[in-house]
Every structure is written in structure tokens, then in C-alpha cells.
Design a protein around this motif. Structure first.
Motif, PDB file in Angstrom:
ATOM      1  N   PRO A 253     -42.507  -4.379  48.566  1.00 20.20           N
ATOM      2  CA  PRO A 253     -41.248  -4.902  49.116  1.00 20.20           C
ATOM      3  C   PRO A 253     -39.990  -4.248  48.535  1.00 20.20           C
ATOM      4  CG  PRO A 253     -42.769  -6.705  48.683  1.00 20.20           C
ATOM      5  CD  PRO A 253     -43.390  -5.465  48.115  1.00 20.20           C
ATOM      6  N   ASP A 254     -39.995  -3.924  47.248  1.00 15.49           N
ATOM      7  CA  ASP A 254     -38.812  -3.282  46.658  1.00 15.49           C
ATOM      8  C   ASP A 254     -38.569  -1.895  47.254  1.00 15.49           C
ATOM      9  OD1 ASP A 254     -38.256  -5.453  45.043  1.00 15.49           O
ATOM     10  OD2 ASP A 254     -39.347  -4.645  43.316  1.00 15.49           O
ATOM     11  N   LEU A 255     -39.641  -1.154  47.467  1.00 15.51           N
ATOM     12  CA  LEU A 255     -39.502   0.172  48.075  1.00 15.51           C
ATOM     13  C   LEU A 255     -39.065   0.041  49.537  1.00 15.51           C
ATOM     14  CD1 LEU A 255     -39.646   3.210  47.862  1.00 15.51           C
ATOM     15  CD2 LEU A 255     -42.114   3.077  48.272  1.00 15.51           C
ATOM     16  N   GLN A 256     -39.553  -0.978  50.233  1.00 13.55           N
ATOM     17  CA  GLN A 256     -39.129  -1.208  51.606  1.00 13.55           C
ATOM     18  C   GLN A 256     -37.627  -1.471  51.677  1.00 13.55           C
ATOM     19  OE1 GLN A 256     -41.452  -4.131  53.718  1.00 13.55           O
ATOM     20  NE2 GLN A 256     -43.392  -3.223  53.064  1.00 13.55           N
ATOM     21  N   ILE A 257     -37.124  -2.285  50.764  1.00 10.67           N
ATOM     22  CA  ILE A 257     -35.686  -2.570  50.712  1.00 10.67           C
ATOM     23  C   ILE A 257     -34.913  -1.285  50.442  1.00 10.67           C
ATOM     24  CG2 ILE A 257     -33.874  -3.733  49.374  1.00 10.67           C
ATOM     25  CD1 ILE A 257     -35.911  -6.070  49.051  1.00 10.67           C
ATOM     26  N   SER A 258     -35.412  -0.470  49.520  1.00  8.51           N
ATOM     27  CA  SER A 258     -34.757   0.792  49.185  1.00  8.51           C
ATOM     28  C   SER A 258     -34.709   1.725  50.398  1.00  8.51           C
ATOM     29  CB  SER A 258     -35.486   1.463  48.018  1.00  8.51           C
ATOM     30  OG  SER A 258     -34.863   2.677  47.676  1.00  8.51           O
ATOM     31  N   VAL A 259     -35.812   1.806  51.136  1.00 11.70           N
ATOM     32  CA  VAL A 259     -35.854   2.658  52.328  1.00 11.70           C
ATOM     33  C   VAL A 259     -34.829   2.175  53.349  1.00 11.70           C
ATOM     34  CG1 VAL A 259     -37.263   3.313  54.332  1.00 11.70           C
ATOM     35  CG2 VAL A 259     -38.242   3.417  52.033  1.00 11.70           C
ATOM     36  N   LEU A 260     -34.822   0.871  53.624  1.00 13.09           N
ATOM     37  CA  LEU A 260     -33.879   0.337  54.617  1.00 13.09           C
ATOM     38  C   LEU A 260     -32.431   0.548  54.178  1.00 13.09           C
ATOM     39  CD1 LEU A 260     -35.812  -2.920  55.510  1.00 13.09           C
ATOM     40  CD2 LEU A 260     -35.380  -0.984  57.042  1.00 13.09           C
ATOM     41  N   LYS A 261     -32.180   0.354  52.889  1.00 10.29           N
ATOM     42  CA  LYS A 261     -30.809   0.489  52.369  1.00 10.29           C
ATOM     43  C   LYS A 261     -30.356   1.947  52.333  1.00 10.29           C
ATOM     44  CE  LYS A 261     -28.053  -0.462  48.257  1.00 10.29           C
ATOM     45  NZ  LYS A 261     -28.076  -0.979  46.884  1.00 10.29           N
ATOM     46  N   HIS A 262     -31.202   2.829  51.822  1.00 12.12           N
ATOM     47  CA  HIS A 262     -30.772   4.210  51.584  1.00 12.12           C
ATOM     48  C   HIS A 262     -31.103   5.158  52.740  1.00 12.12           C
ATOM     49  CE1 HIS A 262     -29.523   3.127  47.608  1.00 12.12           C
ATOM     50  NE2 HIS A 262     -30.723   2.653  47.339  1.00 12.12           N
ATOM     51  N   ARG A 263     -32.303   5.103  53.264  1.00  6.10           N
ATOM     52  CA  ARG A 263     -32.685   6.027  54.345  1.00  6.10           C
ATOM     53  C   ARG A 263     -32.021   5.646  55.665  1.00  6.10           C
ATOM     54  NH1 ARG A 263     -36.017  10.767  54.482  1.00  6.10           N
ATOM     55  NH2 ARG A 263     -36.408  11.218  56.667  1.00  6.10           N
ATOM     56  N   TYR A 264     -31.891   4.314  55.893  1.00  8.35           N
ATOM     57  CA  TYR A 264     -31.346   3.858  57.171  1.00  8.35           C
ATOM     58  C   TYR A 264     -29.964   3.220  57.066  1.00  8.35           C
ATOM     59  CZ  TYR A 264     -36.037   4.755  58.909  1.00  8.35           C
ATOM     60  OH  TYR A 264     -37.214   5.360  59.249  1.00  8.35           O
ATOM     61  N   ALA A 265     -29.436   3.036  55.867  1.00 13.28           N
ATOM     62  CA  ALA A 265     -28.088   2.478  55.632  1.00 13.28           C
ATOM     63  C   ALA A 265     -27.914   1.069  56.212  1.00 13.28           C
ATOM     64  CB  ALA A 265     -27.011   3.425  56.179  1.00 13.28           C
ATOM     65  N   VAL A 266     -28.974   0.265  56.167  1.00 10.28           N
ATOM     66  CA  VAL A 266     -28.926  -1.105  56.673  1.00 10.28           C
ATOM     67  C   VAL A 266     -28.325  -2.006  55.607  1.00 10.28           C
ATOM     68  CG1 VAL A 266     -30.331  -3.025  57.559  1.00 10.28           C
ATOM     69  CG2 VAL A 266     -30.949  -0.662  58.117  1.00 10.28           C
ATOM     70  N   SER A 267     -27.465  -2.943  56.019  1.00  8.22           N
ATOM     71  CA  SER A 267     -26.815  -3.855  55.079  1.00  8.22           C
ATOM     72  C   SER A 267     -27.832  -4.851  54.508  1.00  8.22           C
ATOM     73  CB  SER A 267     -25.689  -4.629  55.771  1.00  8.22           C
ATOM     74  OG  SER A 267     -26.235  -5.602  56.654  1.00  8.22           O
ATOM     75  N   ALA A 268     -27.507  -5.421  53.361  1.00  8.11           N
ATOM     76  CA  ALA A 268     -28.393  -6.393  52.705  1.00  8.11           C
ATOM     77  C   ALA A 268     -28.664  -7.591  53.611  1.00  8.11           C
ATOM     78  CB  ALA A 268     -27.782  -6.839  51.379  1.00  8.11           C
ATOM     79  N   ALA A 269     -27.646  -8.057  54.325  1.00  8.04           N
ATOM     80  CA  ALA A 269     -27.825  -9.207  55.218  1.00  8.04           C
ATOM     81  C   ALA A 269     -28.829  -8.891  56.325  1.00  8.04           C
ATOM     82  CB  ALA A 269     -26.485  -9.629  55.816  1.00  8.04           C
ATOM     83  N   LYS A 270     -28.740  -7.713  56.907  1.00  8.01           N
ATOM     84  CA  LYS A 270     -29.655  -7.336  57.991  1.00  8.01           C
ATOM     85  C   LYS A 270     -31.061  -7.058  57.454  1.00  8.01           C
ATOM     86  CE  LYS A 270     -26.630  -7.807  61.201  1.00  8.01           C
ATOM     87  NZ  LYS A 270     -26.622  -9.041  61.962  1.00  8.01           N
ATOM     88  N   ILE A 271     -31.161  -6.541  56.231  1.00 11.43           N
ATOM     89  CA  ILE A 271     -32.483  -6.358  55.614  1.00 11.43           C
ATOM     90  C   ILE A 271     -33.148  -7.721  55.463  1.00 11.43           C
ATOM     91  CG2 ILE A 271     -33.708  -5.709  53.496  1.00 11.43           C
ATOM     92  CD1 ILE A 271     -31.618  -3.434  53.171  1.00 11.43           C
ATOM     93  N   GLY A 272     -32.401  -8.710  54.983  1.00 14.64           N
ATOM     94  CA  GLY A 272     -32.939 -10.063  54.839  1.00 14.64           C
ATOM     95  C   GLY A 272     -33.384 -10.638  56.175  1.00 14.64           C
ATOM     96  N   LEU A 273     -32.590 -10.415  57.203  1.00 15.10           N
ATOM     97  CA  LEU A 273     -32.945 -10.893  58.544  1.00 15.10           C
ATOM     98  C   LEU A 273     -34.235 -10.235  59.023  1.00 15.10           C
ATOM     99  CD1 LEU A 273     -32.258 -12.449  61.163  1.00 15.10           C
ATOM    100  CD2 LEU A 273     -30.868 -10.466  61.839  1.00 15.10           C
ATOM    101  N   LEU A 274     -34.349  -8.919  58.845  1.00 11.41           N
ATOM    102  CA  LEU A 274     -35.566  -8.214  59.241  1.00 11.41           C
ATOM    103  C   LEU A 274     -36.788  -8.757  58.507  1.00 11.41           C
ATOM    104  CD1 LEU A 274     -34.359  -4.496  59.356  1.00 11.41           C
ATOM    105  CD2 LEU A 274     -35.078  -5.894  61.292  1.00 11.41           C
ATOM    106  N   GLN A 275     -36.648  -8.992  57.204  1.00 13.47           N
ATOM    107  CA  GLN A 275     -37.769  -9.509  56.423  1.00 13.47           C
ATOM    108  C   GLN A 275     -38.190 -10.893  56.927  1.00 13.47           C
ATOM    109  OE1 GLN A 275     -35.828  -9.050  52.603  1.00 13.47           O
ATOM    110  NE2 GLN A 275     -37.258  -7.418  52.035  1.00 13.47           N
ATOM    111  N   ASP A 276     -37.215 -11.742  57.239  1.00 15.93           N
ATOM    112  CA  ASP A 276     -37.519 -13.086  57.744  1.00 15.93           C
ATOM    113  C   ASP A 276     -38.255 -13.016  59.084  1.00 15.93           C
ATOM    114  OD1 ASP A 276     -36.253 -14.141  55.525  1.00 15.93           O
ATOM    115  OD2 ASP A 276     -34.397 -14.647  56.593  1.00 15.93           O
ATOM    116  N   ILE A 277     -37.802 -12.142  59.976  1.00 12.20           N
ATOM    117  CA  ILE A 277     -38.434 -12.013  61.286  1.00 12.20           C
ATOM    118  C   ILE A 277     -39.859 -11.484  61.151  1.00 12.20           C
ATOM    119  CG2 ILE A 277     -38.358 -10.753  63.485  1.00 12.20           C
ATOM    120  CD1 ILE A 277     -35.260 -10.938  63.255  1.00 12.20           C
TER     121      ILE A 277
END
Length: 176
Positions: free
Chosen positions: A111-135
Motif C-alpha cells: 500500500p505505501d508503494l501504491q500511494i507513492s506511485v499515485l502521488k509521484h507518477r500520476y500526481a494524484v492528490s492525497a484526497a483522491k488517493i484516499g477516495l480511490l483506496q476506499d472504492i
């Protein structure tokens, strides 16, 4: 690769020039604006070598070449500076961003690497990362059932709730 984009605007010609060359060092981005009197102003910024290294150090989940990913980041950064608008979904496009997390789960990325990929590779905001994880947590049990039983069928029903229709939209727009 060098990308030059001519943007049609009302009354003012604008252009965007982004240069990405190998080796992928710092990337220069230039936004050129010309007012009605002919005066030209430029907004110049760069993706630093450190930013490029962080972006490219992430696992490549999709099929995009590094050059294309860097071009998207450069354009995102430049347009954010020019417009003052931060896009919470970063460089993601399409209608099913959870597929990226499902793919990372299939690759057994933690999960930590997934967050890093979404944040850095795709520039997704923390709020949207949380939403994606919940879905994804809601979707996972259903997807496992479908994978386990080939007789089950999944049907996608899309109900667009947009207040207007974009010219590139592929959703059907008929009254029921």
C-alpha cells in the motif's frame, strides 16, 4: 521530443512549448502569450532533475513511455502555474482510475508503494488517493467473485451526472 501546442483563444494567441530530451534531465516548459498590442510575455518553469528522478523511479503501471509521462507532468505543472488551478486527479485520464490500484494489487505492490506511485507518477492528490483506496475496498470482493466463477457476468451501468456535455464525451445522452 519537443512538443509545441497552439491554443486557440479569444483575442490572444498563446503557445506552449515543452522540451523533453534524453537523458531525462531537467525539463523546460515555456508558455508564450501575446496580447492584442503584440507584446509577448513568457512564463518559463522547469521540472527539476530531482522531480524527474522521483517521477521515473516509480514502477510503470501502465503502458506509457517515460517521455510521455514527463510531458504530461510538465504540461500539468505549467498549466497549474498559468491558470492557478490544481487538478486533484493529476495526469490521470479516463473514467476508471481504480484500475490502476487493482493492477498494483495484482502486482503485489504494498500500500505505501501504491500511494507513492499515485502521488509521484500520476500526481494524484492525497484526497483522491484516499477516495480511490476506499472504492477499491468496496470493489474487491465482487471482482474476486467474478474471477473465481466464469459463469458470472459483470455489467457496467454508467449514469453521467455532469451538468454539461463535453465535446469529447462518449457517454450516450438520451432522455429515458
Amino acid at each position: 521530443a519537443e512538443v509545441s501546442i497552439e491554443l486557440p483563444t479569444v483575442g490572444t494567441p498563446e503557445a506552449c512549448v515543452i522540451k523533453v530530451e534524453q537523458p531525462f534531465d531537467a525539463i523546460d516548459c515555456t508558455w508564450i502569450m501575446q496580447d492584442s498590442s503584440g507584446k509577448t510575455t513568457e512564463q518559463v518553469l522547469e521540472l527539476s532533475k530531482q522531480e524527474v528522478l522521483v517521477i521515473l523511479s516509480q514502477p510503470n503501471i501502465g503502458k506509457e513511455e517515460p517521455c510521455k509521462v514527463l510531458l504530461k507532468h510538465a504540461l500539468l505543472k505549467l498549466l497549474s502555474v498559468v491558470t492557478g488551478v490544481e487538478l486533484p486527479w493529476g495526469i490521470l485520464t479516463g473514467i476508471r482510475p481504480t484500475k490502476i490500484i487493482h493492477k498494483m494489487n495484482d502486482m503485489n505492490l504494498n500500500p505505501d508503494l501504491q500511494i507513492s506511485v499515485l502521488k509521484h507518477r500520476y500526481a494524484v492528490s492525497a484526497a483522491k488517493i484516499g477516495l480511490l483506496q476506499d472504492i477499491v475496498k468496496i470493489q474487491e470482493p465482487y471482482l474476486k467473485r467474478f474471477k473465481a466463477d466464469s459463469k458470472l457476468v459483470s455489467v457496467y451501468v454508467g449514469i453521467p451526472f455532469c451538468p454539461s456535455r463535453c465535446s469529447y464525451c462518449s457517454f450516450p445522452g438520451y432522455l429515458i
